[in-house]
Write a protein that holds these residues in place. Structure first.
Motif, PDB file in Angstrom:
ATOM      1  N   ASN A  11      -0.469  -3.480 -38.203  1.00  8.90           N
ATOM      2  CA  ASN A  11      -0.954  -4.037 -39.471  1.00  8.90           C
ATOM      3  C   ASN A  11      -1.644  -2.948 -40.262  1.00  8.90           C
ATOM      4  O   ASN A  11      -2.655  -2.384 -39.820  1.00  8.90           O
ATOM      5  N   ALA A  12      -1.070  -2.638 -41.413  1.00 12.38           N
ATOM      6  CA  ALA A  12      -1.668  -1.672 -42.336  1.00 12.38           C
ATOM      7  C   ALA A  12      -1.735  -2.331 -43.706  1.00 12.38           C
ATOM      8  O   ALA A  12      -1.307  -1.785 -44.721  1.00 12.38           O
ATOM      9  N   GLY A  13      -2.304  -3.537 -43.710  1.00 13.35           N
ATOM     10  CA  GLY A  13      -2.413  -4.304 -44.943  1.00 13.35           C
ATOM     11  C   GLY A  13      -3.862  -4.490 -45.347  1.00 13.35           C
ATOM     12  O   GLY A  13      -4.743  -3.697 -44.983  1.00 13.35           O
ATOM     13  N   ALA A  36      -1.159   4.947 -40.858  1.00 16.36           N
ATOM     14  CA  ALA A  36      -1.521   6.000 -39.906  1.00 16.36           C
ATOM     15  C   ALA A  36      -3.014   5.923 -39.635  1.00 16.36           C
ATOM     16  O   ALA A  36      -3.782   5.430 -40.462  1.00 16.36           O
ATOM     17  N   ASP A  37      -3.387   6.412 -38.472  1.00 18.02           N
ATOM     18  CA  ASP A  37      -4.807   6.497 -38.102  1.00 18.02           C
ATOM     19  C   ASP A  37      -5.346   7.898 -38.301  1.00 18.02           C
ATOM     20  O   ASP A  37      -6.538   8.102 -38.505  1.00 18.02           O
ATOM     21  N   ARG A  38      -4.461   8.882 -38.163  1.00 21.27           N
ATOM     22  CA  ARG A  38      -4.858  10.267 -38.436  1.00 21.27           C
ATOM     23  C   ARG A  38      -3.584  11.079 -38.655  1.00 21.27           C
ATOM     24  O   ARG A  38      -2.631  10.963 -37.894  1.00 21.27           O
ATOM     25  N   ALA A  76      -0.541  10.058 -36.240  1.00 24.69           N
ATOM     26  CA  ALA A  76      -0.860   9.096 -35.175  1.00 24.69           C
ATOM     27  C   ALA A  76      -0.932   7.706 -35.790  1.00 24.69           C
ATOM     28  O   ALA A  76      -1.557   7.509 -36.831  1.00 24.69           O
ATOM     29  N   ASN A  77      -0.284   6.764 -35.152  1.00 20.02           N
ATOM     30  CA  ASN A  77      -0.371   5.361 -35.569  1.00 20.02           C
ATOM     31  C   ASN A  77      -0.213   4.501 -34.310  1.00 20.02           C
ATOM     32  O   ASN A  77      -0.019   5.010 -33.200  1.00 20.02           O
ATOM     33  N   LYS A  78      -0.299   3.217 -34.482  1.00 23.60           N
ATOM     34  CA  LYS A  78      -0.245   2.262 -33.366  1.00 23.60           C
ATOM     35  C   LYS A  78       0.892   2.593 -32.398  1.00 23.60           C
ATOM     36  O   LYS A  78       1.991   2.946 -32.824  1.00 23.60           O
ATOM     37  N   ILE A  79       0.627   2.442 -31.116  1.00 20.32           N
ATOM     38  CA  ILE A  79       1.628   2.707 -30.084  1.00 20.32           C
ATOM     39  C   ILE A  79       2.933   1.960 -30.433  1.00 20.32           C
ATOM     40  O   ILE A  79       2.899   0.786 -30.802  1.00 20.32           O
ATOM     41  N   ALA A  84      -3.472   3.465 -27.069  1.00 19.33           N
ATOM     42  CA  ALA A  84      -3.413   2.581 -28.241  1.00 19.33           C
ATOM     43  C   ALA A  84      -2.589   3.165 -29.382  1.00 19.33           C
ATOM     44  O   ALA A  84      -2.221   2.436 -30.307  1.00 19.33           O
ATOM     45  N   PHE A  85      -2.310   4.458 -29.310  1.00 20.63           N
ATOM     46  CA  PHE A  85      -1.613   5.123 -30.429  1.00 20.63           C
ATOM     47  C   PHE A  85      -0.593   6.116 -29.886  1.00 20.63           C
ATOM     48  O   PHE A  85      -0.681   6.544 -28.743  1.00 20.63           O
ATOM     49  N   ASP A  86       0.387   6.465 -30.720  1.00 21.58           N
ATOM     50  CA  ASP A  86       1.250   7.603 -30.411  1.00 21.58           C
ATOM     51  C   ASP A  86       1.377   8.454 -31.668  1.00 21.58           C
ATOM     52  O   ASP A  86       0.911   8.076 -32.744  1.00 21.58           O
TER      53      ASP A  86
END
Ligand code: MRU
Length: 332
Positions: free
Chosen positions: A145-147, A223-225, A233-236, A300-302
């Protein structure tokens, strides 16, 4: 239905409160919770009551107000910044408030409100740029979810979809359910449906088939980073989706604001990846799905390598890999 704000602050710096949607209850129950102490803020971040990189930034900013007014100083701010390691927005926001506030909670609140307001504007700009990618008749796939539930505004990956809908474009969204915590099924499909966007939930294992069958012509995730070379990096599961998209000749885009880019990291290999509690894989809700005897691996991320990414949708436009270094240098 208009949803309440994902992250908000009510009141003044001395007595006010951080108000968040308790996302662990969605989609069954839409409930707001109020946080006035640092430990419950950290707990809410760690159990994903508030989650998503820009929302973690906004919550981190307001959390810093709470840490400073509680007299917890730099040690409190460090505990807050370290609550989750992968989304750089959290540490970025806490550091920004710490630097500007110099210990003053009132000044901290002004800066936290500025971070919140900037995110609202940034999400809209990402939406305006990204909407040009969505054409009539398209199927668009997203993961996690990136909303609006992941930001202070209308989202990152979902913002182009909201703006395309405003423009009258007819398209369809496939939302990966996103194991193990189901942010796609619980949150993305919920908020898209609430906002009138045509959405189908699929299990993560179905994305190859919908791509092969020609039902998807565009993939957008958040993305998270993002490292300086564009690795994201984003959700696995995102790396798998990007690999499948490449195999099917479907463009895969990352939508993320400048605050999610970490120019200090040369590549995605250096991004810290959060490993979460093994219970998340041993159970679905309260139902056991794997025995205690087995080992569990729960990152939690890849990281999706830049080579699989067609473009980075930012508040300043859609970047190519070769644009990123110059853009980072011009907006430090
Ligand atoms: O573990 P979560 O739910 O915080 O993970 C969130 C994601 O991976 C999102 O895709 C990302 O933070 C982008 S949010 C605009």
């Amino acid at each position: 239905m208009a949803l309440p704000r994902t992250v908000d602050w009510q009141g003044d710096a001395a007595t006010g409160r951080l108000v968040i949607i308790e996302q662990t209850l969605l989609p069954t129950e839409l409930k707001l919770i109020e946080l006035t102490e640092l430990d419950p803020v950290i707990d809410a971040i760690q159990r994903l009551a508030v989650r998503g990189a820009p929302a973690l930034g906004a919550a981190g900013g307001y959390g810093a107000v709470i840490a400073l007014r509680s007299g917890l100083g730099d040690a409190g701010l460090e505990r807050l910044a370290a609550a989750r390691p992968t989304a750089v927005n959290l540490r970025w926001a806490v550091e920004r408030v710490r630097r500007v506030a110099e210990g003053d909670p009132e000044r901290a609140l002004e800066e936290a409100r500025a971070i919140d307001a900037e995110d609202v504007r940034t999400c809209r700009a990402i939406g305006e740029h990204g909407a040009s990618l969505i054409k009539d008749g398209m199927g668009v796939l997203t993961h996690c979810n990136a909303g609006a539930l992941a930001t202070a505004g209308m989202g990152t990956a979902l913002a182009p979809m909201y703006v395309a809908k405003e423009r009258g474009t007819k398209f369809h969204v496939f939302a990966d359910e996103t194991r193990p915590l189901l942010q796609g099924a619980r949150l993305t499909s919920f908020e898209l449906a609430e906002n009138g966007v045509d959405v189908t939930v699929i299990s993560d294992s179905m994305s190859a088939v919908v791509m092969r069958d020609g039902k998807v012509s565009l993939v957008i995730t958040g993305a998270d980073r993002v490292a300086a070379n564009g690795d994201a990096a984003n959700k696995i599961g995102t790396y798998g989706v990007a690999t499948l998209a490449k195999a099917h000749g479907i463009p895969f885009y990352i939508a993320a604001p400048r605050s999610t880019f970490d120019g200090t990291l040369a590549s995605g290999d250096q991004i810290p990846i959060e490993e979460r509690n093994e219970r998340e894989l041993r159970f679905v809700g309260d139902t056991r799905t794997a025995p205690d005897k087995t080992k569990v691996f729960n990152p939690a991320f890849d990281v999706t390598p830049a080579a699989l990414i067609a473009g980075w949708i930012t508040e300043d436009g859609i970047l190519k890999a070769s644009d990123i270094a110059g853009w980072l240098a011009s907006s430090p």
